[in-house]
Design an enzyme around this catalytic site. Sequence first.
Site, PDB file in Angstrom:
ATOM      1  N   SER A  36       0.834  -1.204   0.000  1.00 14.75           N
ATOM      2  CA  SER A  36       0.000   0.000   0.000  1.00 14.75           C
ATOM      3  C   SER A  36       0.871   1.258   0.000  1.00 14.75           C
ATOM      4  CB  SER A  36      -0.865   0.054   1.265  1.00 14.75           C
ATOM      5  OG  SER A  36      -1.643  -1.103   1.366  1.00 14.75           O
ATOM      6  N   THR A  90      -0.129 -12.168  -2.334  1.00 14.98           N
ATOM      7  CA  THR A  90      -1.240 -12.861  -1.674  1.00 14.98           C
ATOM      8  C   THR A  90      -1.060 -12.702  -0.180  1.00 14.98           C
ATOM      9  OG1 THR A  90      -1.480 -14.466  -3.469  1.00 14.98           O
ATOM     10  CG2 THR A  90      -2.363 -15.098  -1.321  1.00 14.98           C
ATOM     11  N   GLU A 190      -6.264  -4.215  14.453  1.00 16.55           N
ATOM     12  CA  GLU A 190      -6.166  -4.623  15.849  1.00 16.55           C
ATOM     13  C   GLU A 190      -7.155  -3.852  16.725  1.00 16.55           C
ATOM     14  OE1 GLU A 190      -3.476  -3.423  14.043  1.00 16.55           O
ATOM     15  OE2 GLU A 190      -3.111  -5.503  13.466  1.00 16.55           O
ATOM     16  N   SER A 209       1.410  -8.318   6.428  1.00 20.15           N
ATOM     17  CA  SER A 209       2.189  -8.987   5.373  1.00 20.15           C
ATOM     18  C   SER A 209       3.629  -9.133   5.847  1.00 20.15           C
ATOM     19  CB  SER A 209       2.131  -8.161   4.077  1.00 20.15           C
ATOM     20  OG  SER A 209       2.753  -6.908   4.255  1.00 20.15           O
ATOM     21  N   ASN A 232      -0.933   4.971   9.183  1.00 19.22           N
ATOM     22  CA  ASN A 232      -1.833   5.345  10.281  1.00 19.22           C
ATOM     23  C   ASN A 232      -1.173   5.050  11.622  1.00 19.22           C
ATOM     24  OD1 ASN A 232      -2.648   2.480   9.098  1.00 19.22           O
ATOM     25  ND2 ASN A 232      -3.092   2.434  11.290  1.00 19.22           N
TER      26      ASN A 232
HETATM   27  I1  8IG Z   1      -2.033   0.139   5.762  1.00 16.71           I
HETATM   28  O1  8IG Z   1      -2.947  -0.422  11.634  1.00 16.71           O
HETATM   29  C1  8IG Z   1      -2.244  -0.825   7.498  1.00 16.71           C
HETATM   30  N1  8IG Z   1      -2.142  -2.128   7.534  1.00 16.71           N
HETATM   31  N2  8IG Z   1      -2.498  -4.955  11.196  1.00 16.71           N
HETATM   32  N3  8IG Z   1      -2.737  -2.657  11.420  1.00 16.71           N
HETATM   33  C2  8IG Z   1      -2.521  -3.758  10.650  1.00 16.71           C
HETATM   34  N4  8IG Z   1      -2.333  -3.685   9.344  1.00 16.71           N
HETATM   35  C3  8IG Z   1      -2.331  -2.455   8.803  1.00 16.71           C
HETATM   36  C4  8IG Z   1      -2.543  -1.291   9.528  1.00 16.71           C
HETATM   37  C5  8IG Z   1      -2.758  -1.403  10.923  1.00 16.71           C
HETATM   38  N5  8IG Z   1      -2.479  -0.259   8.683  1.00 16.71           N
END
Ligand code: 8IG
Length: 272
Positions: A36, A90, A190, A209, A232
């Site tokens: 991402s 994946t 979470e 991942s 984030n």
């Molecule tokens: I983009 O805050 C992304 N992927 N587990 N927690 C988890 N995966 C994520 C997060 C997150 N932000």
Amino acid sequence: MENSTTPAIALAQEAATVIADRTGIAHHDIALTLGSGWGGAADLIGEKTAEIPATEIPGFAESAVPGHVGTISSIALPNGHHALVLGARTHYYEGKGVRAVAHGIRTAAQTGAKVAILTNGCGATVTEWQPGSVVLISDHINLTAASPLEGATFVDLTDAYSPRLRAVAHSVDPTLPEGVYAQFPGPHYETPAEVRMARLIGADLVGMSTALETIAAREAGMDVLGLSLVTNHAAGFAPGNLSHTEVLEAGGAAGPRISQLLAQIIARIDKE
Ligand code: 8IG
């Protein structure tokens, strides 16, 4: 193991043969998984010479996540190397099993790649790391309770995230922080309590991942560079809720800057 060609490796070899045929490149040097926010990097690092829908390569399935392109590309780098861009990651949460998770990495290894650059978007448990920050992964905690390895394969993970490649990244940007990445199974984010737990056991980053892919890459003898884009604050580490849309927006905003960074790092990675 009696015979080192497992069914998983045989499928990866089949895929690598198709990639060599379709790209006209007999040997790739670097595998690149773009998570991402990182998708734009492929256009900056060199010249795309081939793009194959992943579904036309043995063992690859349709991509499940919006924002993840389901293609495998070959990029000619300015230094003469060839990068294989795995745009068809994946995730463990897709429920296709660990073999599917590891297939892209195993395939890249069979094309000759000795370096795997694994990128992702993730949440941070370090409040100073604002969305848009890039963090070098120094180590991981695998919270999936799974392994991509099959059979008695006792792979050493001491230097799973290559000190040599981290030094290369630091030569491009000495200010890059390092952090420990915890892979949760997902696909839900979470709870705040889980994030506090992750923080307590040493996780700076939380995602879905990379850790399982790193294990597969180490099994295949590849050096790994892990790069996280913090999209984030992890749940409970900032006011408000998490939304996938906001995560994508943060990734989009950081895209050009982090793609440039990645391109500079790749330009400095030498063939062994
Ligand atoms: I983009 O805050 C992304 N992927 N587990 N927690 C988890 N995966 C994520 C997060 C997150 N932000």
